[in-house]
Scaffold this motif. Structure first.
Motif, PDB file in Angstrom:
ATOM      1  N   ASP A   1      36.151  39.666  40.928  1.00 10.17           N
ATOM      2  CA  ASP A   1      36.886  40.674  41.689  1.00 10.17           C
ATOM      3  C   ASP A   1      37.819  41.492  40.806  1.00 10.17           C
ATOM      4  OD1 ASP A   1      35.544  39.629  43.837  1.00 10.17           O
ATOM      5  OD2 ASP A   1      37.234  38.457  44.578  1.00 10.17           O
ATOM      6  N   LYS A   2      38.365  40.890  39.774  1.00 12.10           N
ATOM      7  CA  LYS A   2      39.196  41.639  38.818  1.00 12.10           C
ATOM      8  C   LYS A   2      38.369  42.738  38.150  1.00 12.10           C
ATOM      9  CE  LYS A   2      42.230  37.712  37.588  1.00 12.10           C
ATOM     10  NZ  LYS A   2      43.544  38.300  37.915  1.00 12.10           N
ATOM     11  N   ILE A   3      37.165  42.350  37.708  1.00 14.28           N
ATOM     12  CA  ILE A   3      36.278  43.322  37.052  1.00 14.28           C
ATOM     13  C   ILE A   3      35.886  44.416  38.040  1.00 14.28           C
ATOM     14  CG2 ILE A   3      34.124  43.640  35.764  1.00 14.28           C
ATOM     15  CD1 ILE A   3      34.170  40.537  35.325  1.00 14.28           C
ATOM     16  N   GLU A   4      35.521  44.009  39.247  1.00 15.52           N
ATOM     17  CA  GLU A   4      35.058  44.981  40.225  1.00 15.52           C
ATOM     18  C   GLU A   4      36.164  45.955  40.618  1.00 15.52           C
ATOM     19  OE1 GLU A   4      32.789  45.459  44.527  1.00 15.52           O
ATOM     20  OE2 GLU A   4      33.170  43.439  43.747  1.00 15.52           O
ATOM     21  N   CYS A   5      37.376  45.479  40.720  1.00 12.92           N
ATOM     22  CA  CYS A   5      38.492  46.371  41.044  1.00 12.92           C
ATOM     23  C   CYS A   5      38.589  47.506  40.018  1.00 12.92           C
ATOM     24  CB  CYS A   5      39.794  45.585  41.106  1.00 12.92           C
ATOM     25  SG  CYS A   5      41.255  46.624  41.380  1.00 12.92           S
ATOM     26  N   CYS A   6      38.559  47.140  38.748  1.00 12.42           N
ATOM     27  CA  CYS A   6      38.632  48.159  37.686  1.00 12.42           C
ATOM     28  C   CYS A   6      37.429  49.097  37.763  1.00 12.42           C
ATOM     29  CB  CYS A   6      38.691  47.487  36.319  1.00 12.42           C
ATOM     30  SG  CYS A   6      40.131  46.418  36.082  1.00 12.42           S
ATOM     31  N   TYR A   7      36.265  48.515  37.978  1.00 14.36           N
ATOM     32  CA  TYR A   7      35.036  49.306  38.035  1.00 14.36           C
ATOM     33  C   TYR A   7      35.064  50.267  39.224  1.00 14.36           C
ATOM     34  CZ  TYR A   7      30.119  50.403  38.800  1.00 14.36           C
ATOM     35  OH  TYR A   7      28.930  51.064  39.010  1.00 14.36           O
TER      36      TYR A   7
END
Length: 495
Positions: free
Chosen positions: A403-409
């Motif tokens: 979810d951290k990665i997806e938020c940035c993406y």
């Protein structure tokens, strides 16, 4: 003696009449009307007109071509695997029948080539890739032979342009196949030729080909060239097709969905002709259901149920079940969410990348609701709502690394689409830093997206760096698609 002469004269007349009847390729009124009905997807009307032509002019070779057109567009519409297996053997019989027709007509080689080409497309759609390649090669040879005999023959030129697109757009990972077949092409040149032909069609006796050429230009522009800024031009072009055309409706919905004009998707597809005269197109319900989900206004995506119930093909089944599961998750109906996730794991196939991704997600931890909503709003082109869903959030607000990665993406994607390229690049870079060693596609696609930003800015050095970075991230979702796009980007900038 006189009786013998009369008898011989009758024999000569009879044989001459037979030859004349046999030597026949005529796009007469019946055939032209049947062709137009096929392009509207009114297959019952088309079959009736073809039967009428059989009674009036049974040796007309165009009948054979039109019967193949019926199967071609019916299979494209239904994607029915069983029908494909049942009908594919008709290809050889039709080709044999055409060989006995008028070899002095420009339609003689063209009609054979067109049948090879149509079955090449169908075989590729249903996974028979090697056979598809051989049929395309055969079609190309016949078309070039016909071009030498009849330079400028319009139907021939349309199909040659298509072959150019097909072999010019084969992904880099399949280039060994094209080398084996000795084929090459240029997709941009093929589309340019189609557009030139479209402009000239009204001046020729082949003006009735206009709808088919528009269909090719629009679908190639969106699915092959990925020109997502061409929406107004393509929609304007489609307005030239008749209001009774279900094919027109389908392409309008496709273009609107690919370019994030979500409300237009729903408007077009809900206004489609619905009588029994038309062949069923299950993918219309799939597109419509996905579009309704993206609005997130609690409107049940009933068309997804219709798609699942009537579809007999192999693509998007898992994705449709997952979309239904996500709808109920957003409705806080945990039981139905879990039911549909189980269906994803047991129903459908994993040939298409969307279905592969659906299975990945079904086997993963339940998604974060804010990120899920932002994703659907973004897919629908509701960028303001997508950004509001993630207002005042950054990667530190999420527990899972995914979810951290997806938020940035997601933030990168939203800023990218709204022209805030500096913010987009910063968030994409965060996604790359956090996600390069994970199985998720976010990092690789973030690198690809930065490459496209720099390519548009004509900064080809940086664009190449990021396209190569995308290629150097391995073991993630959508690996083949992203790698192919990165290789295509490098080719465009000459690296």
């Amino acid at each position: 003696m006189l009786m013998i002469q009369k008898f011989l004269t009758l024999i000569v007349f009879f044989l001459t009449w037979q030859l004349t009847a046999k030597a026949n390729f005529s796009y007469d009124a019946n055939c032209t009307d049947a062709y137009k009905a096929i392009l509207d997807l009114r297959m019952n009307d088309a079959r009736s007109l073809i039967q009428k032509e059989k009674q009036q002019n049974p040796q007309n070779g165009i009948i054979i071509l039109l019967e193949n057109y019926v199967d071609y567009f019916s299979l494209l519409a239904s994607e029915n695997k069983a029908d494909y297996e049942r009908l594919k053997d008709l290809r050889s019989a039709r080709l044999s029948a055409l060989e006995g027709n008028d070899s002095n007509s420009p339609f003689y080689l063209y009609a054979q080539a067109e049948i090879y080409l149509q079955w090449s497309f169908l075989k590729a759609k249903f996974g028979d890739y090697v056979s598809s390649g051989f049929d395309a090669k055969k079609a190309n040879g016949l078309l070039h032979d016909n071009e030498e005999k009849y330079p400028g023959f319009v139907p021939d030129q349309i199909s040659l342009a298509l072959v150019n697109v097909v072999f010019g757009s084969i992904p880099a990972s399949f280039k060994s196949v094209t080398r084996f077949l000795g084929m090459s092409g240029n997709a941009q040149a093929g589309v340019k030729k189609l557009e030139e032909l479209k402009a000239d069609l009204p001046k020729t006796k082949f003006a009735f080909y206009n709808s088919e050429v528009i269909f090719f230009i629009c679908t190639i522009d969106i699915n092959v060239l990925h020109n997502n800024n061409d929406y107004p031009r393509l929609i304007s072009m489609l307005n030239e097709m008749g209001s009774s055309s279900l094919l027109k409706t389908y392409v309008q919905g496709l273009i609107a969905s690919k370019t994030a004009h979500n409300d237009d998707v729903i408007t077009y597809l809900e206004a489609r002709p619905r009588t029994g005269d038309y062949v069923k197109v299950p993918s219309i319900n799939y597109m419509l259901g996905c579009a309704k989900l993206c609005r997130l206004n609690n409107e049940t995506p009933t068309p997804l149920y219709d798609f699942i119930n009537e579809y007999r093909g192999i693509n998007y089944i898992k994705d449709a079940y997952l979309k239904l599961g996500y709808f109920y998750l957003l409705q806080n109906d945990q039981g139905k969410y879990e039911y549909f996730v189980r269906q994803v794991k047991t129903k459908g196939y994993t040939i298409d990348s969307k279905d592969q991704q659906a299975l990945w997600e079904a086997n993963d931890t339940k998604p974060d609701l804010d990120l899920l909503k932002a994703r659907f709003y973004f897919d629908g082109g509701y960028y303001g709502k997508a950004l509001a869903q993630l207002a005042n959030k950054d990667e530190s607000d999420f527990k899972l690394l995914r979810d951290k990665i997806e938020c940035c993406y997601r933030l990168g994607r939203i800023y990218d689409k709204t022209g805030k390229y500096g913010d987009a690049i910063l968030n994409y870079q965060k996604a790359i830093r956090l996600g390069s060693s994970t199985k998720y596609y976010f990092a690789a696609n973030a690198a690809l997206s930065i490459g496209k930003i720099y390519e548009d800015k004509k900064d080809f050095k940086r664009a190449g760096d990021y396209y190569n970075q995308a290629l150097n991230i391995h073991g993630h979702q959508y690996q083949t698609d992203i790698d192919n796009d990165a290789k295509a980007g490098l080719k465009r900038i000459g690296q």
